[in-house]
Design a protein around this motif. Structure first.
Motif, PDB file in Angstrom:
ATOM      1  N   GLY A   1       1.035  -1.191   0.082  1.00  0.00           N
ATOM      2  CA  GLY A   1       0.172   0.143  -0.010  1.00  0.00           C
ATOM      3  C   GLY A   1       0.920   1.273   0.008  1.00  0.00           C
ATOM      4  N   LYS A   2       2.198   1.085   0.175  1.00  0.00           N
ATOM      5  CA  LYS A   2       3.062   2.226   0.367  1.00  0.00           C
ATOM      6  C   LYS A   2       4.013   2.578  -0.638  1.00  0.00           C
ATOM      7  N   VAL A   3       3.829   1.559  -1.797  1.00  0.00           N
ATOM      8  CA  VAL A   3       4.581   1.467  -2.945  1.00  0.00           C
ATOM      9  C   VAL A   3       3.752   1.702  -4.184  1.00  0.00           C
ATOM     10  N   ALA A   4       4.328   2.890  -5.179  1.00  0.00           N
ATOM     11  CA  ALA A   4       3.316   3.447  -6.036  1.00  0.00           C
ATOM     12  C   ALA A   4       3.036   2.054  -7.055  1.00  0.00           C
ATOM     13  N   ARG A   5       3.953   0.960  -7.363  1.00  0.00           N
ATOM     14  CA  ARG A   5       3.900  -0.066  -8.328  1.00  0.00           C
ATOM     15  C   ARG A   5       2.980  -1.002  -7.682  1.00  0.00           C
TER      16      ARG A   5
END
Length: 305
Positions: A93-97
């Motif tokens: 949830g914290k990583v754009a990809r």
């Protein structure tokens, strides 16, 4: 967070063919991204072809076994991805990809994902049960590697090494499906796959290195940094050397060796082309390892005829 940073393909067959309720589960199993299935399947086919080369009655491996391994790889890759997304949901949830994956996006609950995981594992067990007792034991033992893998990025900068142990287990399963025992040749092939995975998954990890550093997870991309190219020379050189040693011990015919040379050239091309600061190129080079895997498989088939 940019929507175009998502690793979920837009306009895939999943969106156009499957009913809306099934689409999140297909994405959870990565059915819209088959490269992982190929990279899990090809070592299985390698081990099968290597064992078949020493079988005097068969010119080519059993089509039934080839199909069983294909279905098994599809299902178990999906199970592995489902487990990975369950354990990594807070990081994703914290990583754009990865933020738009089904669990962090709220399309699938953790409970639903666990039920889906159980279904996939049961199908995998049904596939494994088609083989001999020794192969069942070898195949089932891979679950320990699969279950531990998502946690490796929390404790070591070398989670790609654990992935190498996990993703190439099929080389041993493929061999034992024919031989019902293990020997040095398949173990060397397994070791070759280990170093191959260390190489290609390090390339893959360079896509996420900034996000990984921010959220506190580890990878060989962060550990090796600008020295990645030099390390890849070592990883890929060992891959070719160990495949060659395995083929030599298995007594493969002369037709294997030109194709091994082509495979070596392909790996050299990856290293030459690599730009660790170009995520799109890293993804293309990572995906090209399917071609390498097919070249080796073709060589093992040719060497066994």
């Amino acid at each position: 967070m940019r929507q175009d940073a998502s690793d979920i393909p837009q306009g895939s067959w999943v969106n156009s063919v499957l009913p809306g309720g099934l689409q999140p589960y297909a994405r959870l199993a990565r059915l819209d991204r088959p490269i992982g299935t190929w990279l899990l399947l090809l070592p299985c086919w390698w081990g099968l072809a290597l064992a078949n080369a020493d079988h005097p009655a068969l010119a080519l491996p059993s089509p039934w076994y080839i199909l069983l391994f294909a279905i098994g790889a599809l299902v178990m890759r999906g199970a592995g991805c489902t487990w990975n997304d369950i354990t990594d949901r807070d990081f994703d949830g914290k990583v754009a990809r990865t933020a738009t994956r089904p669990i962090p996006a709220g399309e699938v609950t953790v409970r639903q994902a666990l039920v889906f995981l159980a279904v996939q594992l049961l199908i995998g067990l049904a596939i494994l049960w088609q083989f001999n007792d020794f192969t069942r034991m070898v195949g089932a033992s891979a679950l320990l590697l699969v279950m531990a893998y998502p946690f490796m990025k929390r404790v070591t900068y070398w989670p790609q090494a654990w992935l190498g142990l996990t993703f190439n287990w099929g080389a041993l399963v493929g061999w034992t499906s024919m031989k019902q025992e293990l020997s040095l040749a398949p173990l060397l092939l397994y070791a070759a796959g280990f170093f191959w995975t260390l190489g290609y998954d390090t390339i893959y990890a360079h896509q996420d290195k900034e996000d990984d550093a921010l959220v506190g997870v580890k990878s060989t991309a962060l550990r090796l940094g600008a020295a990645t190219g030099r390390w890849l020379i070592g990883f890929y050189s060992l891959t070719i050397i160990l495949i060659a040693a395995s083929a030599y011990l298995a007594g493969l015919a002369v037709w294997f060796w030109p194709l091994l040379a082509v495979a070596a050239i392909h790996l050299a091309w990856q290293i030459r082309r690599l730009d660790i600061d170009d995520p799109d190129l890293c993804l293309r080079l990572f995906k090209s390892n399917r071609d390498f895997g097919f070249i080796i498989f073709a060589g093992l088939l040719a060497g066994g005829i």
